[in-house]
Scaffold this active site. Structure first.
Site, PDB file in Angstrom:
ATOM      1  N   PRO A 274       0.817  -1.215   0.000  1.00 54.17           N
ATOM      2  CG  PRO A 274       0.159  -0.880   2.212  1.00 54.17           C
ATOM      3  CD  PRO A 274       0.887  -1.840   1.326  1.00 54.17           C
ATOM      4  N   GLY A 275       0.416   2.249  -0.752  1.00 57.72           N
ATOM      5  CA  GLY A 275       1.094   3.544  -0.741  1.00 57.72           C
ATOM      6  C   GLY A 275       0.091   4.622  -0.364  1.00 57.72           C
ATOM      7  CB  CYS A 342       5.298  29.902 -18.460  1.00 55.59           C
ATOM      8  SG  CYS A 342       5.836  31.269 -17.449  1.00 55.59           S
TER       9      CYS A 342
HETATM   10  N1  LLP Z   1       2.976  -1.645  -6.015  1.00 55.72           N
HETATM   11  C1  LLP Z   1       3.312  -1.380  -7.291  1.00 55.72           C
HETATM   12  C2  LLP Z   1       4.030  -2.386  -8.061  1.00 55.72           C
HETATM   13  C3  LLP Z   1       2.967  -0.143  -7.849  1.00 55.72           C
HETATM   14  O1  LLP Z   1       3.298   0.124  -9.106  1.00 55.72           O
HETATM   15  C4  LLP Z   1       2.270   0.815  -7.070  1.00 55.72           C
HETATM   16  C5  LLP Z   1       1.909   2.120  -7.617  1.00 55.72           C
HETATM   17  C6  LLP Z   1       1.972   0.493  -5.740  1.00 55.72           C
HETATM   18  C7  LLP Z   1       2.332  -0.756  -5.249  1.00 55.72           C
HETATM   19  C8  LLP Z   1       1.266   1.428  -4.805  1.00 55.72           C
HETATM   20  O2  LLP Z   1      -0.021   1.739  -5.220  1.00 55.72           O
HETATM   21  P1  LLP Z   1      -0.989   2.597  -4.268  1.00 55.72           P
HETATM   22  O3  LLP Z   1      -1.276   1.748  -3.054  1.00 55.72           O
HETATM   23  O4  LLP Z   1      -0.272   3.853  -3.906  1.00 55.72           O
HETATM   24  O5  LLP Z   1      -2.171   2.841  -5.117  1.00 55.72           O
HETATM   25  N2  LLP Z   1       1.236   8.835  -9.629  1.00 55.72           N
HETATM   26  C9  LLP Z   1      -0.076   8.238  -9.608  1.00 55.72           C
HETATM   27  C10 LLP Z   1      -0.086   6.881  -8.973  1.00 55.72           C
HETATM   28  C11 LLP Z   1       0.890   5.910  -9.609  1.00 55.72           C
HETATM   29  C12 LLP Z   1       0.883   4.562  -8.960  1.00 55.72           C
HETATM   30  C13 LLP Z   1       2.026   3.751  -9.437  1.00 55.72           C
HETATM   31  N3  LLP Z   1       2.167   2.474  -8.824  1.00 55.72           N
HETATM   32  C14 LLP Z   1      -1.036   9.187  -8.906  1.00 55.72           C
HETATM   33  O6  LLP Z   1      -0.614  10.257  -8.478  1.00 55.72           O
HETATM   34  O7  LLP Z   1      -2.233   8.895  -8.801  1.00 55.72           O
END
Ligand code: LLP
Length: 422
Positions: A274-275, A342
């Protein structure tokens, strides 16, 4: 639940008025709440407490050392995607045995670094990567623990740029090819098969894609077991969404309950990555209004933070709530909140009912803890902003605002004849 609340119409982070930090640190800055980070990590981790599991925080969402150190102390692991992230998590005190390494483009140097550090497993995304890992492991006289990241071809029903588990996406190995690749891996002398992984996308607000993917993974594990390939770690990736606006994503407890039910009595350690669900609502971006202006068609609020500081609205059309740091009445007006960059694409909120703000006012851009600072850049030669961590009534700058000097550090002007002034 998070710890950004109003007291007498002033926005606080835990027990510290946000305006006080702005006075001392200047604007813009990212502000994280220790209590919220801890609470969100524990909500996820505790939800799986009755199963052998590892909560590997997705470092890409927020990579500050102070934030990573909080998770290290809570027993967390890390999901990394680069040598730079490996460097960070080791510095922050995360146990290498709790690190999983994902990503389609791992270099030889990065593989060497991770193998030497002793990570839990490489989530391998292609046959060529597997060959490279075998080669590096042979050269180092080590055995590389691996997992294959399979692509379950499931629609996560999220923004196209952050869908990763569809057959047309660049990630993972198609399930039909993965069995053969596992067999090849089993015959490689310096490879040890440890896991099976997937990650289907980010900001998912429904359970069904997670469960569909899990069902496919389970079916696949049965096929592997029949081929005598034993998986000790099942990595389900990250992706659980948060509330930015009106979304109603499942709570980590509901997420865990549904997964556990689908899982049955599978005998392996569950890995979670989780992120956003941990850091998203644990951080805000604080900006000061510079000017207001109006065209015949629109009102604009010009702030000192722009798309280089928070790219999500420009990149994904993402919604972030905008709140006044000092609430004076409840009047709003339809306007765009824009930055100094810009480009017309430089906006933090577009065509929205926004607090009536005037030059000098502070605004909080909410839910900015995930993919906020970590995606920021120096575009338009803007030094990257400070990051501040609050705990109770204390706060500390955990990343200093870049200076003009630090911004050009590493650049040089060649002393070639053609560059010498005529
Ligand atoms: N594991 C892998 C292999 C991933 O590629 C990702 C996110 C995560 C875990 C974590 O996912 P989460 O739990 O955070 O949804 N920049 C984009 C989000 C890109 C996510 C990339 N991979 C945004 O700002 O919405």
């Amino acid at each position: 639940m998070n710890y950004f609340n109003y007291q007498n119409d002033h926005l606080y982070c835990e027990a510290v008025p946000v305006a006080r930090i702005a006075e001392e640190v200047g604007t813009p800055f990212y502000l994280y709440s220790n209590a919220t980070l801890t609470r969100h990590f524990q909500a996820m981790d505790d939800a799986f407490a009755d199963l052998p599991h590892l909560t590997c925080f997705a470092v890409k969402s927020c990579a500050n050392l102070a934030v990573l150190n909080i998770f290290a102390k809570l027993g967390g692991g890390a999901d990394i995607v680069s040598g730079g992230e490996l460097y960070r998590v080791m510095k922050a005190g995360i146990d290498p045995a709790r690190i999983v390494y994902s990503g389609v483009g791992k270099t030889t140097a990065e593989i060497e670094m991770a193998l030497t550090a002793g990570i839990l497993m490489f989530n391998v995304e292609s046959p060529q990567e597997l060959e490279t890992i075998q080669g590096v492991a042979t050269a180092l006289g080590r055995t590389a623990p691996i997992s294959l990241r399979v692509n379950p071809d499931v629609d996560p029903k999220t923004h196209a740029y952050i869908s990763t588990g569809l057959a047309k996406n660049k990630f993972g190995v198609p399930m039909e090819e993965a069995e053969l690749l596992y067999k090849q891996a089993a015959s490689m002398p310096n490879i040890a098969i440890r896991g099976l992984s997937c990650h289907i996308g980010s900001q998912l607000t429904e359970m069904s894609p997670f469960l569909e993917s899990l069902r496919k993974m389970k079916g696949f594990m049965t096929r592997l077991a029949a081929a005598n390939i034993k998986i000790s770690h099942l990595d389900l990736g990250g992706g659980l969404g948060i509330r930015y606006d009106e979304e109603e994503p499942p709570h980590p407890t509901a997420y865990a309950a549904a997964i556990k039910e689908e899982l049955g009595d599978l005998d392996c350690t569950l890995v979670l990555e989780p992120g956003r669900v941990i850091v998203g609502n644990a951080g805000i971006l604080v900006t000061r209004v510079l000017y207001t202006k109006a065209s015949p068609l629109k009102k604009f609020i010009v702030a000192d933070a722009g798309m280089n500081d928070l790219g999500r609205p420009s990149l994904y059309g993402a919604f972030h709530a905008i709140q006044p740091v000092h609430r004076e009445g409840t009047a709003t007006a339809k306007a765009d909140l824009v930055g100094p960059i810009c480009e017309t694409g430089d906006f933090l909120a577009r065509d929205r009912e926004l607090p009536l703000a005037k030059g000098g006012d502070l605004l909080a851009i909410m839910s900015a803890g995930a993919y906020g600072f970590s995606m920021s850049s120096n575009y338009n030669s803007r030094p990257r902003v400070a990051e501040v961590l609050v705990s109770g009534s204390r706060f500390q700058v955990v990343r200093a605002r870049e200076t003009y000097e630090s911004m050009v550090q590493g650049e040089s002007i060649p002393a070639w004849p053609e560059t010498i002034a005529r």
